[in-house]
Design a protein around this motif. Sequence first.
Motif, PDB file in Angstrom:
ATOM      1  N   GLY A   8     -68.144  -6.781  35.316  1.00  0.00           N
ATOM      2  CA  GLY A   8     -66.761  -6.563  35.722  1.00  0.00           C
ATOM      3  C   GLY A   8     -66.557  -6.704  37.221  1.00  0.00           C
ATOM      4  N   ALA A   9     -67.573  -6.349  38.011  1.00  0.00           N
ATOM      5  CA  ALA A   9     -67.475  -6.482  39.462  1.00  0.00           C
ATOM      6  C   ALA A   9     -67.313  -7.944  39.868  1.00  0.00           C
ATOM      7  CB  ALA A   9     -68.704  -5.877  40.138  1.00  0.00           C
ATOM      8  N   TRP A  10     -67.949  -8.854  39.137  1.00  0.00           N
ATOM      9  CA  TRP A  10     -67.823 -10.270  39.420  1.00  0.00           C
ATOM     10  C   TRP A  10     -66.364 -10.716  39.236  1.00  0.00           C
ATOM     11  CZ3 TRP A  10     -66.170 -14.333  36.406  1.00  0.00           C
ATOM     12  CH2 TRP A  10     -66.362 -15.602  36.939  1.00  0.00           C
ATOM     13  N   LEU A  11     -65.749 -10.276  38.157  1.00  0.00           N
ATOM     14  CA  LEU A  11     -64.359 -10.640  37.902  1.00  0.00           C
ATOM     15  C   LEU A  11     -63.438 -10.058  38.977  1.00  0.00           C
ATOM     16  CD1 LEU A  11     -62.313 -12.044  36.148  1.00  0.00           C
ATOM     17  CD2 LEU A  11     -62.204  -9.998  34.723  1.00  0.00           C
ATOM     18  N   ALA A  12     -63.711  -8.840  39.408  1.00  0.00           N
ATOM     19  CA  ALA A  12     -62.920  -8.237  40.482  1.00  0.00           C
ATOM     20  C   ALA A  12     -63.065  -9.033  41.775  1.00  0.00           C
ATOM     21  CB  ALA A  12     -63.332  -6.785  40.699  1.00  0.00           C
ATOM     22  N   ASP A  13     -64.302  -9.475  42.076  1.00  0.00           N
ATOM     23  CA  ASP A  13     -64.529 -10.289  43.278  1.00  0.00           C
ATOM     24  C   ASP A  13     -63.807 -11.634  43.168  1.00  0.00           C
ATOM     25  OD1 ASP A  13     -68.005  -9.258  43.839  1.00  0.00           O
ATOM     26  OD2 ASP A  13     -66.093  -8.292  44.364  1.00  0.00           O
ATOM     27  N   LEU A  14     -63.845 -12.239  41.996  1.00  0.00           N
ATOM     28  CA  LEU A  14     -63.164 -13.515  41.780  1.00  0.00           C
ATOM     29  C   LEU A  14     -61.659 -13.356  41.965  1.00  0.00           C
ATOM     30  CD1 LEU A  14     -63.191 -16.490  40.897  1.00  0.00           C
ATOM     31  CD2 LEU A  14     -62.980 -15.670  38.541  1.00  0.00           C
ATOM     32  N   THR A  15     -61.122 -12.319  41.391  1.00  0.00           N
ATOM     33  CA  THR A  15     -59.688 -12.060  41.519  1.00  0.00           C
ATOM     34  C   THR A  15     -59.292 -11.851  42.970  1.00  0.00           C
ATOM     35  OG1 THR A  15     -59.642 -11.084  39.310  1.00  0.00           O
ATOM     36  CG2 THR A  15     -57.816 -10.537  40.768  1.00  0.00           C
ATOM     37  N   ALA A  16     -60.082 -11.080  43.704  1.00  0.00           N
ATOM     38  CA  ALA A  16     -59.804 -10.842  45.121  1.00  0.00           C
ATOM     39  C   ALA A  16     -59.886 -12.144  45.914  1.00  0.00           C
ATOM     40  CB  ALA A  16     -60.771  -9.806  45.682  1.00  0.00           C
ATOM     41  N   ALA A  17     -60.872 -12.980  45.611  1.00  0.00           N
ATOM     42  CA  ALA A  17     -61.017 -14.251  46.319  1.00  0.00           C
ATOM     43  C   ALA A  17     -59.830 -15.170  46.031  1.00  0.00           C
ATOM     44  CB  ALA A  17     -62.325 -14.928  45.914  1.00  0.00           C
ATOM     45  N   LEU A  18     -59.359 -15.203  44.804  1.00  0.00           N
ATOM     46  CA  LEU A  18     -58.202 -16.035  44.459  1.00  0.00           C
ATOM     47  C   LEU A  18     -56.933 -15.541  45.157  1.00  0.00           C
ATOM     48  CD1 LEU A  18     -58.877 -16.678  40.676  1.00  0.00           C
ATOM     49  CD2 LEU A  18     -59.083 -18.325  42.562  1.00  0.00           C
ATOM     50  N   CYS A  20     -56.854 -13.930  48.032  1.00  0.00           N
ATOM     51  CA  CYS A  20     -56.993 -14.299  49.449  1.00  0.00           C
ATOM     52  C   CYS A  20     -56.677 -15.772  49.650  1.00  0.00           C
ATOM     53  CB  CYS A  20     -58.410 -14.004  49.942  1.00  0.00           C
ATOM     54  SG  CYS A  20     -58.739 -12.260  50.193  1.00  0.00           S
ATOM     55  N   ARG A  21     -57.148 -16.618  48.738  1.00  0.00           N
ATOM     56  CA  ARG A  21     -56.871 -18.052  48.834  1.00  0.00           C
ATOM     57  C   ARG A  21     -55.374 -18.310  48.753  1.00  0.00           C
ATOM     58  NH1 ARG A  21     -56.095 -22.343  45.294  1.00  0.00           N
ATOM     59  NH2 ARG A  21     -56.923 -24.322  46.041  1.00  0.00           N
ATOM     60  N   GLU A  22     -54.704 -17.668  47.799  1.00  0.00           N
ATOM     61  CA  GLU A  22     -53.260 -17.838  47.648  1.00  0.00           C
ATOM     62  C   GLU A  22     -52.530 -17.419  48.929  1.00  0.00           C
ATOM     63  OE1 GLU A  22     -51.650 -15.965  44.181  1.00  0.00           O
ATOM     64  OE2 GLU A  22     -49.612 -16.174  44.890  1.00  0.00           O
ATOM     65  N   GLU A  23     -52.943 -16.295  49.506  1.00  0.00           N
ATOM     66  CA  GLU A  23     -52.310 -15.816  50.740  1.00  0.00           C
ATOM     67  C   GLU A  23     -52.537 -16.792  51.880  1.00  0.00           C
ATOM     68  OE1 GLU A  23     -53.025 -12.157  53.736  1.00  0.00           O
ATOM     69  OE2 GLU A  23     -52.702 -11.608  51.645  1.00  0.00           O
ATOM     70  N   GLU A  24     -53.762 -17.318  51.993  1.00  0.00           N
ATOM     71  CA  GLU A  24     -54.054 -18.284  53.051  1.00  0.00           C
ATOM     72  C   GLU A  24     -53.224 -19.551  52.888  1.00  0.00           C
ATOM     73  OE1 GLU A  24     -58.696 -16.923  53.737  1.00  0.00           O
ATOM     74  OE2 GLU A  24     -58.263 -18.943  53.002  1.00  0.00           O
ATOM     75  N   LEU A  25     -53.065 -20.001  51.655  1.00  0.00           N
ATOM     76  CA  LEU A  25     -52.235 -21.179  51.403  1.00  0.00           C
ATOM     77  C   LEU A  25     -50.787 -20.929  51.796  1.00  0.00           C
ATOM     78  CD1 LEU A  25     -53.616 -22.422  47.982  1.00  0.00           C
ATOM     79  CD2 LEU A  25     -53.716 -23.624  50.156  1.00  0.00           C
ATOM     80  N   LEU A  26     -50.254 -19.796  51.377  1.00  0.00           N
ATOM     81  CA  LEU A  26     -48.863 -19.478  51.693  1.00  0.00           C
ATOM     82  C   LEU A  26     -48.646 -19.337  53.192  1.00  0.00           C
ATOM     83  CD1 LEU A  26     -47.939 -16.964  48.869  1.00  0.00           C
ATOM     84  CD2 LEU A  26     -47.088 -19.288  49.166  1.00  0.00           C
ATOM     85  N   LEU A  27     -49.544 -18.637  53.858  1.00  0.00           N
ATOM     86  CA  LEU A  27     -49.406 -18.471  55.302  1.00  0.00           C
ATOM     87  C   LEU A  27     -49.538 -19.807  56.017  1.00  0.00           C
ATOM     88  CD1 LEU A  27     -51.357 -15.140  55.909  1.00  0.00           C
ATOM     89  CD2 LEU A  27     -48.877 -15.503  55.976  1.00  0.00           C
ATOM     90  N   GLY A  28     -50.428 -20.648  55.541  1.00  0.00           N
ATOM     91  CA  GLY A  28     -50.590 -21.961  56.143  1.00  0.00           C
ATOM     92  C   GLY A  28     -49.352 -22.817  55.993  1.00  0.00           C
ATOM     93  N   ILE A  29     -48.740 -22.776  54.829  1.00  0.00           N
ATOM     94  CA  ILE A  29     -47.528 -23.555  54.587  1.00  0.00           C
ATOM     95  C   ILE A  29     -46.373 -22.987  55.385  1.00  0.00           C
ATOM     96  CG2 ILE A  29     -45.795 -24.128  52.841  1.00  0.00           C
ATOM     97  CD1 ILE A  29     -48.150 -24.298  50.830  1.00  0.00           C
ATOM     98  N   LEU A  30     -46.237 -21.682  55.399  1.00  0.00           N
ATOM     99  CA  LEU A  30     -45.113 -21.061  56.089  1.00  0.00           C
ATOM    100  C   LEU A  30     -45.200 -21.209  57.601  1.00  0.00           C
ATOM    101  CD1 LEU A  30     -44.671 -17.830  53.945  1.00  0.00           C
ATOM    102  CD2 LEU A  30     -43.276 -19.898  53.911  1.00  0.00           C
ATOM    103  N   GLN A  31     -46.371 -21.520  58.112  1.00  0.00           N
ATOM    104  CA  GLN A  31     -46.531 -21.685  59.556  1.00  0.00           C
ATOM    105  C   GLN A  31     -46.274 -23.123  60.014  1.00  0.00           C
ATOM    106  OE1 GLN A  31     -46.893 -19.087  61.625  1.00  0.00           O
ATOM    107  NE2 GLN A  31     -46.708 -17.874  59.784  1.00  0.00           N
ATOM    108  N   GLN A  32     -46.007 -24.019  59.068  1.00  0.00           N
ATOM    109  CA  GLN A  32     -45.741 -25.403  59.431  1.00  0.00           C
ATOM    110  C   GLN A  32     -44.445 -25.498  60.223  1.00  0.00           C
ATOM    111  OE1 GLN A  32     -47.878 -27.949  58.874  1.00  0.00           O
ATOM    112  NE2 GLN A  32     -49.219 -26.359  58.094  1.00  0.00           N
ATOM    113  N   PRO A  33     -44.390 -26.338  61.250  1.00  0.00           N
ATOM    114  CA  PRO A  33     -43.187 -26.425  62.084  1.00  0.00           C
ATOM    115  C   PRO A  33     -42.016 -27.132  61.403  1.00  0.00           C
ATOM    116  CG  PRO A  33     -44.838 -27.991  62.812  1.00  0.00           C
ATOM    117  CD  PRO A  33     -45.482 -27.153  61.742  1.00  0.00           C
TER     118      PRO A  33
END
Length: 87
Positions: A8-18, A20-33
């Motif tokens: 179960g810890a593996w699934l929790a880590d996977l979920t957390a990583a996904l 974080c990835r989603e947040e990084e994508l959104l922040l990257g897109i929202l920072q575009q000029p």
Amino acid sequence: MDRVRMAGAWLADLTAALLCREEELLLGILQQPDYPALVSCPICDEGPESVVSRVEDPTIDGRRVVLVDFKPCRHGVWVPADECQTG
């Protein structure tokens, strides 16, 4: 298909990583000029700063409607809710 059992810890880590990835994508897109342009007002053809829509009660002409407001020109349009495509 053969599946490997994971803890179960593996699934929790996977979920957390996904997440974080989603947040990084959104922040990257929202920072575009350069954001894509909003659709022009259908009344004055000016490019708006914002477009807001909402379902309105009471009705217009006996029908439930969706109101769409353009700013800063302050023009508004309405569309019968039963004509709007969903999904």
